[in-house]
Design a protein around this motif. Structure first.
Motif, PDB file in Angstrom:
ATOM      1  N   GLN A  52      74.384 -45.138   6.474  1.00 54.80           N
ATOM      2  CA  GLN A  52      74.986 -44.506   7.649  1.00 54.80           C
ATOM      3  C   GLN A  52      75.542 -45.486   8.676  1.00 54.80           C
ATOM      4  OE1 GLN A  52      75.210 -40.844   8.005  1.00 54.80           O
ATOM      5  NE2 GLN A  52      75.023 -41.450   5.862  1.00 54.80           N
ATOM      6  N   ASN A  53      75.066 -46.733   8.660  1.00 54.44           N
ATOM      7  CA  ASN A  53      75.518 -47.724   9.637  1.00 54.44           C
ATOM      8  C   ASN A  53      75.722 -49.063   8.939  1.00 54.44           C
ATOM      9  OD1 ASN A  53      75.143 -46.327  12.459  1.00 54.44           O
ATOM     10  ND2 ASN A  53      73.330 -45.800  11.235  1.00 54.44           N
ATOM     11  N   ALA A  54      76.984 -49.463   8.811  1.00 54.87           N
ATOM     12  CA  ALA A  54      77.308 -50.662   8.035  1.00 54.87           C
ATOM     13  C   ALA A  54      78.578 -51.305   8.571  1.00 54.87           C
ATOM     14  CB  ALA A  54      77.490 -50.300   6.557  1.00 54.87           C
ATOM     15  N   ILE A  55      78.790 -52.544   8.171  1.00 51.81           N
ATOM     16  CA  ILE A  55      80.075 -53.208   8.377  1.00 51.81           C
ATOM     17  C   ILE A  55      80.510 -53.760   7.033  1.00 51.81           C
ATOM     18  CG2 ILE A  55      78.933 -55.367   9.109  1.00 51.81           C
ATOM     19  CD1 ILE A  55      81.476 -55.873  10.863  1.00 51.81           C
ATOM     20  N   ASP A  65      76.976 -44.150  12.248  1.00 51.57           N
ATOM     21  CA  ASP A  65      76.439 -42.789  12.139  1.00 51.57           C
ATOM     22  C   ASP A  65      77.214 -41.951  11.138  1.00 51.57           C
ATOM     23  OD1 ASP A  65      74.501 -43.443  13.977  1.00 51.57           O
ATOM     24  OD2 ASP A  65      75.575 -42.610  15.689  1.00 51.57           O
ATOM     25  N   GLY A  66      77.526 -42.555  10.001  1.00 59.42           N
ATOM     26  CA  GLY A  66      78.117 -41.808   8.902  1.00 59.42           C
ATOM     27  C   GLY A  66      79.610 -41.576   8.982  1.00 59.42           C
ATOM     28  N   ARG A  67      80.303 -42.278   9.862  1.00 58.90           N
ATOM     29  CA  ARG A  67      81.756 -42.177   9.944  1.00 58.90           C
ATOM     30  C   ARG A  67      82.346 -43.569  10.119  1.00 58.90           C
ATOM     31  NH1 ARG A  67      80.701 -37.927   8.371  1.00 58.90           N
ATOM     32  NH2 ARG A  67      81.423 -35.855   9.011  1.00 58.90           N
ATOM     33  N   ALA A 124      74.903 -56.609  14.464  1.00 59.32           N
ATOM     34  CA  ALA A 124      73.658 -55.905  14.156  1.00 59.32           C
ATOM     35  C   ALA A 124      72.928 -55.484  15.415  1.00 59.32           C
ATOM     36  CB  ALA A 124      72.764 -56.793  13.295  1.00 59.32           C
ATOM     37  N   ASN A 125      72.917 -56.335  16.421  1.00 61.69           N
ATOM     38  CA  ASN A 125      72.216 -56.000  17.655  1.00 61.69           C
ATOM     39  C   ASN A 125      72.987 -55.013  18.515  1.00 61.69           C
ATOM     40  OD1 ASN A 125      69.578 -57.746  18.236  1.00 61.69           O
ATOM     41  ND2 ASN A 125      70.967 -58.953  16.973  1.00 61.69           N
ATOM     42  N   LEU A 126      74.317 -55.080  18.485  1.00 61.30           N
ATOM     43  CA  LEU A 126      75.129 -54.163  19.280  1.00 61.30           C
ATOM     44  C   LEU A 126      75.150 -52.762  18.688  1.00 61.30           C
ATOM     45  CD1 LEU A 126      77.163 -53.795  21.639  1.00 61.30           C
ATOM     46  CD2 LEU A 126      78.967 -54.400  20.016  1.00 61.30           C
ATOM     47  N   LEU A 127      75.291 -52.671  17.358  1.00 63.96           N
ATOM     48  CA  LEU A 127      75.519 -51.384  16.705  1.00 63.96           C
ATOM     49  C   LEU A 127      74.342 -50.894  15.868  1.00 63.96           C
ATOM     50  CD1 LEU A 127      79.199 -51.971  15.502  1.00 63.96           C
ATOM     51  CD2 LEU A 127      78.425 -50.702  17.521  1.00 63.96           C
ATOM     52  N   ASN A 128      73.255 -51.657  15.832  1.00 63.21           N
ATOM     53  CA  ASN A 128      72.098 -51.300  14.996  1.00 63.21           C
ATOM     54  C   ASN A 128      72.536 -51.111  13.550  1.00 63.21           C
ATOM     55  OD1 ASN A 128      69.319 -48.956  15.508  1.00 63.21           O
ATOM     56  ND2 ASN A 128      69.515 -50.717  14.191  1.00 63.21           N
ATOM     57  N   LEU A 132      85.526 -38.826   5.991  1.00 63.54           N
ATOM     58  CA  LEU A 132      84.689 -39.982   6.300  1.00 63.54           C
ATOM     59  C   LEU A 132      85.151 -40.748   7.529  1.00 63.54           C
ATOM     60  CD1 LEU A 132      84.114 -41.455   2.705  1.00 63.54           C
ATOM     61  CD2 LEU A 132      82.690 -39.838   3.979  1.00 63.54           C
ATOM     62  N   LEU A 133      86.307 -40.381   8.054  1.00 65.01           N
ATOM     63  CA  LEU A 133      86.858 -41.037   9.238  1.00 65.01           C
ATOM     64  C   LEU A 133      86.390 -40.345  10.517  1.00 65.01           C
ATOM     65  CD1 LEU A 133      90.483 -41.547   7.938  1.00 65.01           C
ATOM     66  CD2 LEU A 133      88.952 -43.399   8.640  1.00 65.01           C
ATOM     67  N   SER A 134      86.209 -41.128  11.567  1.00 66.07           N
ATOM     68  CA  SER A 134      85.758 -40.546  12.837  1.00 66.07           C
ATOM     69  C   SER A 134      86.862 -39.745  13.505  1.00 66.07           C
ATOM     70  CB  SER A 134      85.295 -41.659  13.780  1.00 66.07           C
ATOM     71  OG  SER A 134      86.349 -42.577  14.049  1.00 66.07           O
ATOM     72  N   LEU A 135      88.117 -40.131  13.283  1.00 66.72           N
ATOM     73  CA  LEU A 135      89.259 -39.441  13.895  1.00 66.72           C
ATOM     74  C   LEU A 135      90.273 -39.068  12.820  1.00 66.72           C
ATOM     75  CD1 LEU A 135      89.860 -41.736  16.993  1.00 66.72           C
ATOM     76  CD2 LEU A 135      88.806 -39.481  16.995  1.00 66.72           C
TER      77      LEU A 135
END
Length: 314
Positions: A139-142, A157-159, A245-249, A311-314
């Motif tokens: 759900q949270n990746a780069i 968060d999955g987007r 990682a610290n900014l976006l978990n 899968l896109l936020s917008l």
């Protein structure tokens, strides 16, 4: 929501700083090899917006004329940035003559298709890896590439998120060091960790090679300077990922790109540095893994703008 399997194939286009590539991608995310065309932009395209346009539109037209592209009505473009999604323009850092280039409008005109979609190339890579690759189910990746430059996309968060103008994920432009004599770029992750600038640093310190491939061979041979250059690269990238990682978990960092293979343990080097530089315990849980889709990721992700828009936020 329309499922991907009910959709037709898509023409996918990947615009980088040194090449343009296009192909037909099926609804299931398969790149049809027989439709794939890759063109090196070269000095002319780098120096002239019209030469770049000729290379781009010729590539797209050739794919559109392929029998396997019959009936296709959508094109997805992933482009090196910065991009401007509201305007449909691109200004790639490594193509200084290409500024505010109206890529969406030009491709629409050249193909007669109205449905032409644009995202940052890093966003497309994140889309691809989130859909079918190493970040599937996370759900949270780069997801990012380490090559001539460094660019990526963010799953939150999955987007897959875009940002205000479409440029979220520019990992390479994170400042990871103190600028010297006003050189901010030299203090960025890209300026210290990318293949191009790692080779430049090694050469400036006495190494005689000229390419990332030669640097990799020198590392395998135990060359001390080559080992130092790669360790410097991994350190800069790891420090950048610690901030992410610290900014976006962020849970997972998915790494692709040719220079990421400079050593077999490059991802683990980067992961170790990222964890060492994470102030918060949750940041030290970041995992760094290799990309699952390899060289197909940019094209799969470009097509996913149409095939997996959910899968896109917008």
């Amino acid at each position: 929501m329309t499922s991907a399997t009910s959709l037709p194939s898509v023409i996918a286009v990947d615009v980088g700083g040194t090449k343009i590539e296009a192909a037909v991608v099926t609804a299931g995310g398969a790149v049809l090899a027989e439709t794939r065309i890759r063109v090196t932009t070269g000095a002319a395209a780098a120096a002239s917006a019209e030469a770049f346009a000729d290379a781009l539109l010729t590539t797209v037209r050739k794919v559109r004329e392929h029998p396997l592209a019959a009936g296709i009505s959508s094109i997805g473009i992933g482009a090196a940035g910065p991009v401007n999604l509201p305007e449909g323009t691109i200004s790639p850092i490594n193509l200084p003559a290409v500024r505010d280039f109206e890529i969406v409008r030009r491709v629409q005109q050249a193909t007669g298709l109205d449905d032409v979609r644009l995202r940052l190339d890093g966003t497309c890579i994140a889309l691809a890896e989130f859909w079918l690759g190493a970040a599937a189910g996370v759900q949270n990746a780069i997801a990012f590439v380490v090559s001539t430059g460094i660019g990526g996309g963010i799953v939150a968060d999955g987007r897959v998120i875009a940002g205000a103008s479409g440029n979220a994920g520019h990992l390479g432009q994170l400042v990871v060091d103190t600028p010297v004599n006003g050189d901010v770029f030299g203090a960025t992750a890209e300026g210290q960790a990318s293949g191009k600038y790692t080779v430049e640093w090694a050469r400036a310190h006495g190494w005689s090679g000229t390419s990332g491939e030669e640097l990799s061979a020198a590392v395998r041979a135990g060359d001390a300077l080559a080992l130092e250059a790669v360790a410097r690269s991994a350190s800069a990238l790891g420090r950048g990922l610690a901030s992410v990682a610290n900014l976006l978990n962020t849970e997972l960092a998915v790494m692709g790109g040719g220079f990421s293979y400079v050593t077999d343990d490059y991802p683990s080097q980067v992961e170790r540095i990222a964890r060492e530089h994470s102030v918060n315990a949750y940041g030290r849980e970041l995992r760094v893994v290799r990309a699952g889709l390899g060289k197909d990721a940019p094209l799969v992700g470009a097509a996913a703008q149409v095939l997996r828009a959910d899968l896109l936020s917008l």
